[in-house]
Design a protein around this motif. Structure first.
Motif, short mmCIF file in Angstrom:
data_model
loop_
_atom_site.label_atom_id
_atom_site.label_comp_id
_atom_site.label_asym_id
_atom_site.label_seq_id
_atom_site.Cartn_x
_atom_site.Cartn_y
_atom_site.Cartn_z
N SER A 150 0.84 -1.20 0.00
CA SER A 150 0.00 0.00 0.00
C SER A 150 0.87 1.26 0.00
CB SER A 150 -0.91 0.01 1.23
OG SER A 150 -0.13 0.16 2.41
N ASP A 151 0.23 2.39 -0.25
CA ASP A 151 0.95 3.66 -0.23
C ASP A 151 1.49 3.96 1.17
OD1 ASP A 151 0.46 4.41 -2.96
OD2 ASP A 151 -1.62 4.80 -2.38
N ASP A 152 0.74 3.59 2.20
CA ASP A 152 1.21 3.81 3.56
C ASP A 152 2.51 3.04 3.82
OD1 ASP A 152 -1.04 5.35 3.92
OD2 ASP A 152 -2.14 3.83 5.05
N VAL A 153 2.57 1.82 3.34
CA VAL A 153 3.78 1.01 3.53
C VAL A 153 4.94 1.62 2.77
CG1 VAL A 153 4.85 -1.24 3.08
CG2 VAL A 153 2.52 -1.12 3.99
N TRP A 154 4.69 2.09 1.54
CA TRP A 154 5.78 2.68 0.76
C TRP A 154 6.32 3.94 1.42
CZ3 TRP A 154 6.69 7.34 -1.76
CH2 TRP A 154 7.85 7.36 -2.55
N VAL A 155 5.45 4.78 1.94
CA VAL A 155 5.90 6.00 2.61
C VAL A 155 6.71 5.64 3.86
CG1 VAL A 155 5.15 8.06 3.86
CG2 VAL A 155 4.05 7.44 1.70
N SER A 156 6.27 4.62 4.60
CA SER A 156 7.04 4.17 5.76
C SER A 156 8.41 3.66 5.33
CB SER A 156 6.28 3.07 6.50
OG SER A 156 5.05 3.54 6.99
N PHE A 157 8.44 2.93 4.23
CA PHE A 157 9.71 2.46 3.68
C PHE A 157 10.60 3.63 3.31
CE2 PHE A 157 11.79 1.90 -0.52
CZ PHE A 157 12.87 1.12 -0.12
N ARG A 158 10.00 4.66 2.72
CA ARG A 158 10.78 5.84 2.31
C ARG A 158 11.43 6.51 3.52
NH1 ARG A 158 13.98 8.29 1.01
NH2 ARG A 158 14.23 9.99 -0.50
N GLY A 159 10.72 6.56 4.62
CA GLY A 159 11.31 7.13 5.83
C GLY A 159 12.37 6.22 6.43
N GLY A 160 12.08 4.91 6.46
CA GLY A 160 13.04 3.97 7.01
C GLY A 160 14.30 3.87 6.18
N LEU A 161 14.20 4.18 4.88
CA LEU A 161 15.37 4.11 4.02
C LEU A 161 16.42 5.11 4.45
CD1 LEU A 161 16.78 3.02 1.53
CD2 LEU A 161 15.50 4.68 0.14
#
Length: 209
Positions: A161-172
């Protein structure tokens, strides 16, 4: 390296990090406060990303009177793909930005290995000197890291989901910071240090030679 230079670089890095934080916060507000769906929240947050990226580039230029290659690449990609996202109202373009940017970096770094023309040497040799094996290893490590980021990003944005991708972007960002700290140990191991003139085995120039 002077304290003034360290301060300027620290401030520039803080601004660069601030652009990502601003994007994440904007997404959170649009997604969970305003109640927009993920796609729309990403588009709205992209306005903040584009503005913050432009500010980061301007601050970098103001502080150093130049645009360092890596911040220029990251900021330039954010401006280009962010603007395309806003024009076409399609957040897929923003997600692809991470894949394309890291793929290009991986190709440049890994592609330089057979020719022994390591980009990091040209970018960083004024700050420290490494052995040939050190430059090669550092280039290989970052090349593989960027390739892994591109692959993981593709998997996540296409399957989650978009929420997961945004979380991934921050965790990156945290993963990148941790990876960078790990490389400091490697750099120290392969760093060339000037030998003190009075060190054992050091020769004294013959004034009559």
């Amino acid at each position: 390296m002077s304290a003034t230079t360290d301060h300027r670089r620290g401030l520039r890095q803080a601004v660069d990090f601030g652009a990502l934080v601003a994007f994440l916060l904007a997404y959170g507000v649009h997604r969970f406060v305003r109640g927009l769906d993920g796609q729309q929240a990403l588009v709205e947050a992209t306005w903040v990303l584009v503005g913050a990226s432009a500010l980061a580039l301007a601050v970098g230029w103001r502080l150093e009177r130049r645009l360092a290659p890596l911040p220029l690449l990251a900021g330039g990609f954010a401006l280009i793909f962010g603007s395309l996202t806003l024009i076409f109202h399609d957040p897929t373009l923003l997600k692809l930005k991470l894949t394309i940017q890291n793929t290009l970096l991986a190709m440049v770094l890994l592609g330089s290995l057979p020719f022994r023309k390591y980009p990091f040497r040209y970018l960083l040799e004024s700050a420290f000197r490494l052995t040939e094996a050190g430059w090669r290893g550092l280039t290989l490590r970052y090349g593989l890291f960027f390739a892994a980021v591109a692959i993981v990003n593709e998997v996540i944005w296409r399957t989650q989901s978009d929420d997961v991708w945004v979380s991934f972007r921050g965790g990156l960002w945290l993963a990148s910071a941790g990876f960078g700290i790990w490389q400091v140990v490697y750099i120290m191991k392969h760093m060339i240090r000037d030998e003190p003139e009075d060190a054992p085995g050091a020769t004294t120039p013959d004034p009559d030679r």
